[in-house]
Design a protein around this motif. Sequence first.
Motif, PDB file in Angstrom:
ATOM      1  N   ASP A  59       0.813  -1.214   0.000  1.00 22.63           N
ATOM      2  CA  ASP A  59       0.000   0.000   0.000  1.00 22.63           C
ATOM      3  C   ASP A  59       0.848   1.266   0.000  1.00 22.63           C
ATOM      4  O   ASP A  59       0.330   2.378  -0.130  1.00 22.63           O
ATOM      5  CB  ASP A  59      -0.967   0.008   1.187  1.00 22.63           C
ATOM      6  CG  ASP A  59      -0.249  -0.068   2.532  1.00 22.63           C
ATOM      7  OD1 ASP A  59       0.972  -0.287   2.534  1.00 22.63           O
ATOM      8  OD2 ASP A  59      -0.921   0.095   3.567  1.00 22.63           O
ATOM      9  N   GLN A  60       2.170   1.117   0.155  1.00 26.56           N
ATOM     10  CA  GLN A  60       3.065   2.267   0.118  1.00 26.56           C
ATOM     11  C   GLN A  60       3.959   2.264  -1.124  1.00 26.56           C
ATOM     12  O   GLN A  60       4.766   3.163  -1.319  1.00 26.56           O
ATOM     13  CB  GLN A  60       3.958   2.284   1.369  1.00 26.56           C
ATOM     14  CG  GLN A  60       3.185   2.384   2.666  1.00 26.56           C
ATOM     15  CD  GLN A  60       4.078   2.301   3.893  1.00 26.56           C
ATOM     16  OE1 GLN A  60       5.299   2.429   3.787  1.00 26.56           O
ATOM     17  NE2 GLN A  60       3.493   2.061   5.041  1.00 26.56           N
ATOM     18  N   SER A 105       5.336   2.738  -4.794  1.00 26.48           N
ATOM     19  CA  SER A 105       5.156   3.850  -5.714  1.00 26.48           C
ATOM     20  C   SER A 105       6.054   3.661  -6.924  1.00 26.48           C
ATOM     21  O   SER A 105       6.863   2.737  -6.989  1.00 26.48           O
ATOM     22  CB  SER A 105       5.510   5.172  -5.026  1.00 26.48           C
ATOM     23  OG  SER A 105       6.903   5.209  -4.723  1.00 26.48           O
ATOM     24  N   HIS A 106       5.897   4.563  -7.847  1.00 27.31           N
ATOM     25  CA  HIS A 106       6.741   4.601  -9.036  1.00 27.31           C
ATOM     26  C   HIS A 106       8.220   4.613  -8.648  1.00 27.31           C
ATOM     27  O   HIS A 106       9.038   3.861  -9.191  1.00 27.31           O
ATOM     28  CB  HIS A 106       6.356   5.861  -9.819  1.00 27.31           C
ATOM     29  CG  HIS A 106       7.133   6.116 -11.061  1.00 27.31           C
ATOM     30  ND1 HIS A 106       8.310   6.825 -11.074  1.00 27.31           N
ATOM     31  CD2 HIS A 106       6.905   5.767 -12.345  1.00 27.31           C
ATOM     32  CE1 HIS A 106       8.761   6.915 -12.311  1.00 27.31           C
ATOM     33  NE2 HIS A 106       7.928   6.277 -13.106  1.00 27.31           N
ATOM     34  N   LEU A 162       1.804   3.817 -11.253  1.00 29.94           N
ATOM     35  CA  LEU A 162       2.028   3.590  -9.819  1.00 29.94           C
ATOM     36  C   LEU A 162       2.003   4.896  -9.029  1.00 29.94           C
ATOM     37  O   LEU A 162       2.998   5.357  -8.491  1.00 29.94           O
ATOM     38  CB  LEU A 162       3.360   2.865  -9.589  1.00 29.94           C
ATOM     39  CG  LEU A 162       3.437   1.428 -10.102  1.00 29.94           C
ATOM     40  CD1 LEU A 162       4.825   0.858  -9.871  1.00 29.94           C
ATOM     41  CD2 LEU A 162       2.383   0.570  -9.424  1.00 29.94           C
ATOM     42  N   GLY A 163       0.849   5.510  -8.986  1.00 33.10           N
ATOM     43  CA  GLY A 163       0.696   6.741  -8.208  1.00 33.10           C
ATOM     44  C   GLY A 163       0.963   8.015  -8.983  1.00 33.10           C
ATOM     45  O   GLY A 163       0.705   9.107  -8.491  1.00 33.10           O
TER      46      GLY A 163
END
Length: 520
Positions: free
Chosen positions: A78-79, A81-82, A112-113
């Motif tokens: 959940d954390q 990212s790109h 990714l975000g």
Amino acid sequence: MVLGVSWADLAAAGPEEAAGRTPAGEVRSADDLLIVDCLLPAKVRRLGRRNTYLMPRRPIKTTTADCRIRGGEYTEPDQASHATALRVWLPQAKAGDQEAQFYVGQIFEKGLGVAPDYESAAVWYERAAEQGYEAAQIGLGYLYEQGLGVAQDKTVALGWYRKAAGLAEDLVIVGEADYEALVEARAGLEQKTREVEALERELGELRRQLEELESRTEGDVARRETLESVARRLRLQLEERTAEVVRGSELIATLEERLSTPAPAQAPAPVRTEIRFGSYHALVVGNSAYRQLPQLATAVNDAREIAALLEGRYGFQVRLLIDATRYQIMTALNELRESLDPEDNLLVYYAGHGLRDEAAGSAYWQPIDAEPDNPANWIPNEVVAEHLDLVPARHVFLVADSVYTGLRTRSSIARLPQGMTEEQRLHHIRLMLEKRSRLVLASGGLRPASAAGGPPRSSFSRALAEVLRENDQVLEASRVYQQLSERLAAEGEAGGQVPEFATMRWARNNVADFFFVPGS
């Protein structure tokens, strides 16, 4: 033998028992079974008695639990990212590793975000594609087909799909004559377009000269007549070339439509024992008894029928999950990664609630413990794709009587050429069996749509069961889709749903189909 497991059966078992081979104490929840980008620790290697060296850290995709066991470094899903994903894969990609280059391309394509960076995705896909990495060739072809990050060019897209398929004379994706005609038509259109542009420039210059003559008090009559004669001739040529451009554009559009349309059904090959199709396995999930969502009348009945049909007629080893929670479904997906071999075939069937997030371009399966407005127990389709990507089985076919997003294209699925002899067809089947496939057939609805009349059944699953039950030959998944769609359209039972069939977007695909072999 069909193994029927209810949610109550698995709920009585502890997490270690339900998780199969995963070491006791490591899997604490379904979140431990999510796929992450894991950076394994460096290893010390010794040469002789004195010389030692440190091997660089190696990135892999695995579950959070497995990464912890192996002492790896990862970011909680959940954390993620790109930036965190690139930190794992980019160094290896820059070093020339084709699989890492493919994953970097995927990271840019996903976003990714952040917004997807299709231009960078194309760059990294092309680096891996040039090294012969077939999944990257498919990814790059898709970007050209859709015009994402590159100029849309379906000819280039088909070229990359053909490279992924192997030798042109062995496997074809489209009709050879149509493909060559498209290449020729596009080249001709470019030539005619250049001629039109040249004629327009000449006419523009003539108009300028005529305007200068008109502005003079004593015009050169002979000069004017000459220029007007040349202009008339050029206008006629321009009209002819413009008409040719229009006809060329129409021809290209026709060929592109023909090439993107599934091939018509052909006489199938009989079952031949000398072809080794490998072992067949299936995970079948039917969810009806929802705790907080509306009950479904058809899902369990459909799942039981599909499971019995796969086992009895096609020799699948079936695991049947009835009314399964998120944890149980995730556990079953994880066990597939640990129990199957490269020569195996896997079919995953899901019937139950689903939810589509149009804004995010994603969708979820909803197990029986799903809550209406809380995604904690929903399963993103992307998570399903990530697990099935890592399953060792060479051929994987996902059938969803529910929503599914994350589809690429049908254009990259190899089709058997028309007009073949039986021996030629068998030869092509053998070639495709060596290729990796990750295919999806989805009903196109958020939940099973009930069929009219008879016991509770969904129209999609009933049509699927009829196609499989009536078949007595080697049957490709692409023809299953075609026959199923025809039945739903003829019976008017699609309920507004349009079945979808394509390669799985977030999984590594080559150019191949999935084969059903009755009596295997």
